[in-house]
Design a protein around this motif. Sequence first.
Motif, PDB file in Angstrom:
ATOM      1  N   ALA A   2       0.853  -1.188   0.000  1.00  0.00           N
ATOM      2  CA  ALA A   2       0.000   0.000   0.000  1.00  0.00           C
ATOM      3  C   ALA A   2       0.887   1.235   0.000  1.00  0.00           C
ATOM      4  N   VAL A  49      -4.874   6.299  -0.889  1.00  0.00           N
ATOM      5  CA  VAL A  49      -4.090   5.097  -0.614  1.00  0.00           C
ATOM      6  C   VAL A  49      -4.331   4.108  -1.745  1.00  0.00           C
ATOM      7  N   PHE A  51      -3.738   0.270  -2.992  1.00  0.00           N
ATOM      8  CA  PHE A  51      -3.390  -1.086  -2.588  1.00  0.00           C
ATOM      9  C   PHE A  51      -3.047  -1.863  -3.855  1.00  0.00           C
ATOM     10  N   GLN A  53      -0.880  -5.256  -5.906  1.00  0.00           N
ATOM     11  CA  GLN A  53      -0.294  -6.595  -5.828  1.00  0.00           C
ATOM     12  C   GLN A  53       0.505  -6.842  -7.100  1.00  0.00           C
ATOM     13  N   ALA A 266     -12.204  -0.401   5.741  1.00  0.00           N
ATOM     14  CA  ALA A 266     -11.363  -1.602   5.766  1.00  0.00           C
ATOM     15  C   ALA A 266     -12.218  -2.866   5.771  1.00  0.00           C
ATOM     16  N   PHE A 269     -13.613  -3.401   2.368  1.00  0.00           N
ATOM     17  CA  PHE A 269     -12.571  -3.872   1.453  1.00  0.00           C
ATOM     18  C   PHE A 269     -12.317  -5.363   1.654  1.00  0.00           C
ATOM     19  N   TYR A 278      -9.187 -12.615  -3.587  1.00  0.00           N
ATOM     20  CA  TYR A 278      -7.823 -12.089  -3.602  1.00  0.00           C
ATOM     21  C   TYR A 278      -6.917 -12.964  -2.750  1.00  0.00           C
ATOM     22  N   PHE A 280      -3.624 -12.478  -0.785  1.00  0.00           N
ATOM     23  CA  PHE A 280      -2.693 -11.457  -0.320  1.00  0.00           C
ATOM     24  C   PHE A 280      -1.336 -12.017   0.080  1.00  0.00           C
TER      25      PHE A 280
END
Length: 303
Positions: A2, A49, A51, A53, A266, A269, A278, A280
């Motif tokens: 992030a 912000v 995020f 990957q 949050a 999300f 997803y 992570f």
Amino acid sequence: MAIVLPQGRLNNTNDEYIRKFIMERARILAVVGLHGNTFKPHTGTKTSVLFLQRYTEEELKKINAVQSKYEKQWQKFLEEIKTLAKKTNLTEESLPEELTGFLNSFYGSYEEEPEAEDNDKENGEEALKAETVEDLYEAIDTLKEEIETLQKEIKNADREKKKELTKKLKAFQKSLAEKEYSLGLKTLTGRLNILLNDGKDSEEFHKFWLRSKSAKELSYPIFMATSQKSGKDNSGEYVYKKDSSGELMLDENGHLIIDHDLDFIAEKFIEFAKKQRYDFSRESYKYKSEMLMAAEEKAKYGK
């Protein structure tokens, strides 16, 4: 990962290379716009912000394959654009979506020039200073006449005078090119011809078109949210939650509770991430799988 970026980095034309760098290397999972008070009193800059990957090798291969497919279609598309440029009375509706998007983002939004009378009423003195199509045509004709006159004078001038006139001629020629460019930007046909005849602009459009076409095929959902409550006031002082009677609320540890909505964002999300499945921790999963296989091999063969 992030990262926090000023919102201008996500919107400004000059910062496109930053967005391109990110999108070529990572998938954008979420963009959360933070409240303007979030980093006060240090700064009131609006931030977001991101995020991200990082793409796997397999994902990068897929992206490259899609881009290669559209690269092969570029010349055919370019010929279609050249054919369009020969038409009169072009409208934005008659142009491909990617072309309209590029013209508006690269040269600025196009709007048909209003009638001079209405323009004066709406914009007052500024309208009088703005160059209309008629102004530009008149200026271009005047400059062409001046250039023609200078060229004749240069032929009959002595060395010193010729040097002076040549310098003046170059200035007029430069001004003429600028006026013709400004005139071109006043119409869709003009913009299209500028785009096709300027090597750098054409290359920028080539890249833009390639990214746009590829993005449509490779599109994926992105979680978007905007924080409405930062937990701070305009001075940067913390704002705490109060109950219905106006008393400050405490958490289970007896601490004051900052009044912000980031926890809620949050949670949303996380819900979104679960629906999208997803992963992570791809690298950690890969490592664990390899360790598990090694352990199984050792147990099986005693190695």
